[in-house]
Design a protein around this motif. Structure first.
Motif, mmCIF file in Angstrom:
data_model
loop_
_atom_site.group_PDB
_atom_site.id
_atom_site.type_symbol
_atom_site.label_atom_id
_atom_site.label_comp_id
_atom_site.label_asym_id
_atom_site.label_seq_id
_atom_site.Cartn_x
_atom_site.Cartn_y
_atom_site.Cartn_z
ATOM 1 N N LEU A 205 -3.569 -45.999 -0.679
ATOM 2 C CA LEU A 205 -3.136 -47.304 -1.170
ATOM 3 C C LEU A 205 -3.794 -48.459 -0.424
ATOM 4 O O LEU A 205 -4.090 -49.503 -1.004
ATOM 5 C CB LEU A 205 -1.608 -47.428 -1.072
ATOM 6 N N ASP A 206 -4.038 -48.246 0.881
ATOM 7 C CA ASP A 206 -4.635 -49.317 1.683
ATOM 8 C C ASP A 206 -6.090 -49.590 1.314
ATOM 9 O O ASP A 206 -6.664 -50.592 1.748
ATOM 10 C CB ASP A 206 -4.532 -48.980 3.167
ATOM 11 N N ARG A 207 -6.681 -48.743 0.489
ATOM 12 C CA ARG A 207 -8.079 -48.917 0.102
ATOM 13 C C ARG A 207 -8.224 -49.406 -1.333
ATOM 14 O O ARG A 207 -9.348 -49.519 -1.834
ATOM 15 C CB ARG A 207 -8.826 -47.579 0.268
ATOM 16 N N GLU A 209 -7.296 -52.108 -4.660
ATOM 17 C CA GLU A 209 -6.875 -53.447 -5.068
ATOM 18 C C GLU A 209 -5.551 -53.347 -5.835
ATOM 19 O O GLU A 209 -5.269 -52.316 -6.472
ATOM 20 C CB GLU A 209 -7.941 -54.085 -5.965
#
Length: 248
Positions: A205-207, A209
């Motif tokens: 998720l941190d990668r 948009e």
């Protein structure tokens, strides 16, 4: 001054390498001494890796054959449908596994081949010697825009890509090597050639948009460079290309 003369005739796509006056006609080749037929073929501009059969006065010969005055030489490209197993083989049979290495001019073609599932090496800083070394060590076919690269004696498998447009290049290579049944799309990273593996959405998720998180649920990560892939608009366009190739 030349003292001897042979007659040459090139067939099918080998004519792509010849000047207009020598295309699809028999023509005189003057020479001195006793050059090998391989040297003569390449002196006329045709790389040896593009040739699959040479007949001299109706008899098959290998590349080492020495030209003689009055010889009639017929030069043929790779045969797709005709069985020529009973004649003199000029080079090894096709590689068991179809793998490629591309020169600096074919970066977009490399991405297409990877997208279709073909093991394809490419870097924009590969030199000719490195390409040949890797091709021989890893049993890869060299794809290039440089005819001279294919004339290096040690090269065993290669192809001069005629088209300048990437999508046409894909169709050209697919037809030349009969690759239609080997298509296995979206399993390789188009950036580094690494294999893709599906990964849980929550783990990346941190990668992503916000809009990507909202619209897509299935993701893949390259085991080589770590690049993340999902089935966006680019995926739909590639499906259309794959469909046209599979129909062919």
């Amino acid at each position: 001054m030349y003292r001897k003369q042979a007659t040459f005739r090139f067939y099918e796509e080998l004519n792509d390498f010849l000047p207009h006056a020598k295309v699809k006609v028999a023509f005189a080749y003057p020479f001195n001494g006793s050059p090998s037929v391989k040297d003569a073929v390449e002196a006329l501009g045709v790389p040896h890796v593009e040739v699959d059969l040479i007949l001299v006065n109706g008899q098959s010969v290998d590349f080492a054959y020495r030209l003689q005055h009055g010889d009639y030489v017929s030069v043929y490209p790779t045969f797709e449908t005709l069985d020529i197993s009973g004649i003199t083989l000029l080079r090894e049979r096709p590689l068991r596994h179809t793998r490629f290495i591309l020169d600096v001019h074919l970066g977009k073609l490399a991405k297409y081949l990877r997208m279709l599932g073909f093991d394809t090496l490419y870097r924009n800083d590969y030199g000719d010697e490195e390409i040949i070394r890797i091709a021989l060590a890893q049993h890869r076919i060299i794809l290039t825009h440089d005819v001279g690269l294919l004339m290096v004696k040690t090269v065993t498998h290669g192809y001069w890509v005629r088209s300048q447009k990437p999508r046409e290049q894909v169709r050209e290579v697919m037809a030349r090597f009969e690759l239609y049944r080997q298509i296995d799309p979206f399993n390789r990273c188009i950036r580094c050639n690494g294999m893709l593996m599906e990964v849980p959405k929550a783990s990346i998720l941190d990668r992503l948009e916000p809009l990507t998180i909202k619209c897509f649920n299935k993701f893949y990560r390259c085991q080589g460079c770590g690049n993340i892939y999902w089935e966006g608009s680019h995926y739909e366009r590639m499906l259309h290309l794959i469909k046209t190739l599979e129909e062919r």
